[in-house]
Design a protein around this motif. Structure first.
Motif, PDB file in Angstrom:
ATOM      1  N   VAL A  71      -2.170   6.078  -9.428  1.00 22.44           N
ATOM      2  CA  VAL A  71      -1.381   5.478  -8.357  1.00 22.44           C
ATOM      3  C   VAL A  71      -0.548   4.335  -8.910  1.00 22.44           C
ATOM      4  O   VAL A  71      -0.775   3.849 -10.025  1.00 22.44           O
ATOM      5  N   GLY A  77       1.848  -1.780   0.310  1.00 19.82           N
ATOM      6  CA  GLY A  77       1.688  -0.329   0.217  1.00 19.82           C
ATOM      7  C   GLY A  77       2.204   0.289  -1.056  1.00 19.82           C
ATOM      8  O   GLY A  77       3.409   0.291  -1.291  1.00 19.82           O
ATOM      9  N   LYS A  79       1.787   3.848  -3.870  1.00 15.11           N
ATOM     10  CA  LYS A  79       1.897   5.289  -3.673  1.00 15.11           C
ATOM     11  C   LYS A  79       1.102   6.033  -4.741  1.00 15.11           C
ATOM     12  O   LYS A  79       0.828   5.523  -5.828  1.00 15.11           O
ATOM     13  N   SER A 126      -3.057  16.690  -0.432  1.00 15.22           N
ATOM     14  CA  SER A 126      -2.494  16.232  -1.700  1.00 15.22           C
ATOM     15  C   SER A 126      -3.477  16.363  -2.857  1.00 15.22           C
ATOM     16  O   SER A 126      -3.100  16.211  -4.023  1.00 15.22           O
ATOM     17  N   ARG A 217      -1.740  -1.536   1.545  1.00 16.85           N
ATOM     18  CA  ARG A 217      -0.735  -1.524   2.618  1.00 16.85           C
ATOM     19  C   ARG A 217      -0.956  -2.653   3.635  1.00 16.85           C
ATOM     20  O   ARG A 217      -0.042  -3.015   4.378  1.00 16.85           O
ATOM     21  N   VAL A 280      -4.749   2.137  -3.109  1.00 14.75           N
ATOM     22  CA  VAL A 280      -3.788   2.761  -2.197  1.00 14.75           C
ATOM     23  C   VAL A 280      -4.527   3.579  -1.145  1.00 14.75           C
ATOM     24  O   VAL A 280      -4.155   3.605   0.024  1.00 14.75           O
ATOM     25  N   THR A 281      -5.608   4.239  -1.561  1.00 13.31           N
ATOM     26  CA  THR A 281      -6.290   5.205  -0.699  1.00 13.31           C
ATOM     27  C   THR A 281      -7.674   4.765  -0.234  1.00 13.31           C
ATOM     28  O   THR A 281      -8.309   5.469   0.551  1.00 13.31           O
ATOM     29  N   GLU A 286      -8.765   7.334  -7.005  1.00 11.30           N
ATOM     30  CA  GLU A 286      -7.315   7.514  -7.065  1.00 11.30           C
ATOM     31  C   GLU A 286      -6.770   7.277  -8.468  1.00 11.30           C
ATOM     32  O   GLU A 286      -5.781   7.881  -8.863  1.00 11.30           O
TER      33      GLU A 286
END
Length: 410
Positions: A71, A77, A79, A126, A217, A280-281, A286
């Motif tokens: 990531v 935030g 990605k 994803s 985020r 991020v997640t 990640e």
């Protein structure tokens, strides 16, 4: 007659020992993810076998690995640059009596559903899914064709369980569950799911080292991160203090009233994104940490370093002949029943040993080691043996609880 042995264990209960170390890998930890998904695949596949054929067929979905992605984290935030890969492996029955089942499809859909239900910021579509399930060997598969309400064990293996959990063990377990509860996430949505709690008790002093990422985020800046971190840290200590006070009454003041806690101790102010723990997640899978079946919590939800533990990973193994699952979980259940039903028992350890091919309700040996509050183990030997006998007699019903997913394994 079953080979049941009851003996007295001349040892201090764990909560009376000077040092105790307990770990809990939480909902979003890569190892927990692997265990939980592989177990859910086994549950769903077992139910599909019952629905289609009226019986459970051979499978062991107990080899799984979550390969970390990559990531680009950023305040407000980041990605995903490269997706995670989930490898689903080992053995399953794909065809029976001329009827084919889409086992790989079931496995992938189960994984997607679990991710969707448990990890708020992971997009299931994803993730790359790599299914490496193959057909089982002829002899192990034949165990399921030999008939009988109780199947033969598919391995010679041993398991151990114990009861009760110590106050420190319960504190570590419940702290993670609290931090990953829906209520807590609603109040602190920035708190990611990849929470790990390490508990250390030295005499009466308890310290929790907690790793808990903030989802980027929700974080405006480095200053905002440390402000939110203070709020989370205070809430952890508040919860721990309340829990310890309740447990202290039950366990004879073996814990202090106010445990201390540390949160994200790798953080260093002034280094921007490199000096803080964000994701991020919500999971380190990640980009930081891969996961694997069997490296996480034992079947009672913790990693108790002061206790004997089973070497087998229970997650994903079939629930009707694989001792690595059945005895692993059943040993803890039997221990709990002895502790609850037999008088004057302070702590109990239960050992079960199978022999491949022998019916699972007929272990080579079933042993209960009792730490007594007063009296001797010989005084309650008959009662303890009767508990073991009853649980083994009802092992088919217990297996059906596993089929239905009623017994958590991590």
């Amino acid at each position: 007659m079953r080979n049941i042995v009851i003996e007295e264990l001349k040892a201090s209960e764990v909560y009376r020992q000077k040092v105790e170390v307990v770990e809990r890998k939480g909902l979003g930890h890569p190892d927990y993810i692997c265990d939980a998904i592989m177990e859910q695949i086994s549950v769903n596949l077992s139910q599909k076998y019952l629905e289609t054929f009226g019986t459970i067929l051979h499978h062991n979905i107990d080899k799984g690995m979550l390969v970390a992605g990559q990531v680009r984290g950023k305040f407000r935030g980041g990605k995903v640059v490269s997706p995670m890969r989930l490898i689903i492996g080992d053995r399953a029955t794909f065809e029976y009596e001329g009827v084919e089942l889409d086992v790989p499809g079931l496995a992938v859909e189960t994984a997607k559903d679990w991710l969707s239900e448990n990890l708020r910021f992971v997009e299931p579509e994803s993730v790359i899914y790599q299914v490496e399930l193959k057909r089982g060997s002829a002899e192990l598969t034949d165990i399921f064709s030999r008939g009988g309400k109780v199947l033969g064990a598919n391995d010679t293996s041993a398991a151990v369980g114990y009861a009760p959990l110590s106050p420190t063990e319960r504190l570590v377990l419940e702290t993670e569950r609290y931090l990953n509860s829906k209520k807590f996430k609603k109040e602190f949505p920035e708190s990611g799911e990849d929470i790990k709690v390490m508990g250390l008790r030295h005499k009466e002093d308890v310290h929790l080292t907690v790793a808990a990422p903030l989802v980027d985020r929700f974080v405006e800046s480095e200053e905002d991160y440390f402000k939110r971190k203070i709020e989370l840290h205070d809430r952890i200590e508040e919860f721990a203090a309340g829990f310890a006070e309740k447990e202290r009454v039950e366990f004879e003041a073996c814990m202090c009233v106010k445990p201390t806690a540390s949160l994200n101790t790798l953080d260093i102010p002034g280094r921007g994104m490199e000096g803080i723990y964000t994701t991020v997640t919500g999971t380190s899978a990640e980009d930081a940490d891969c996961g694997e079946v069997g490296r996480g919590n034992r079947v009672n939800g913790i990693i108790p370093l002061n206790r004997p533990v089973s070497s087998e990973a229970a997650a994903g193994k079939n629930p009707v002949s694989h001792i690595g699952k059945i005895y692993n979980i059943l040993s803890h259940r039997i221990a709990a029943e002895i502790y609850n039903q037999v008088p004057d028992v302070s702590e109990v350890y239960v050992w079960l040993l199978s022999e491949i091919g022998t019916p699972i309700d007929q272990p080579q040996i079933a042993t209960a080691q009792l730490v007594m509050k007063k009296g001797a183990a010989g005084d309650v030997e008959k009662e303890a043996a009767e508990v073991i006998e009853k649980e083994l007699e009802n092992i088919h019903s217990f297996s059906m609880e596993l089929v239905a997913g009623k017994r958590p394994i991590c």
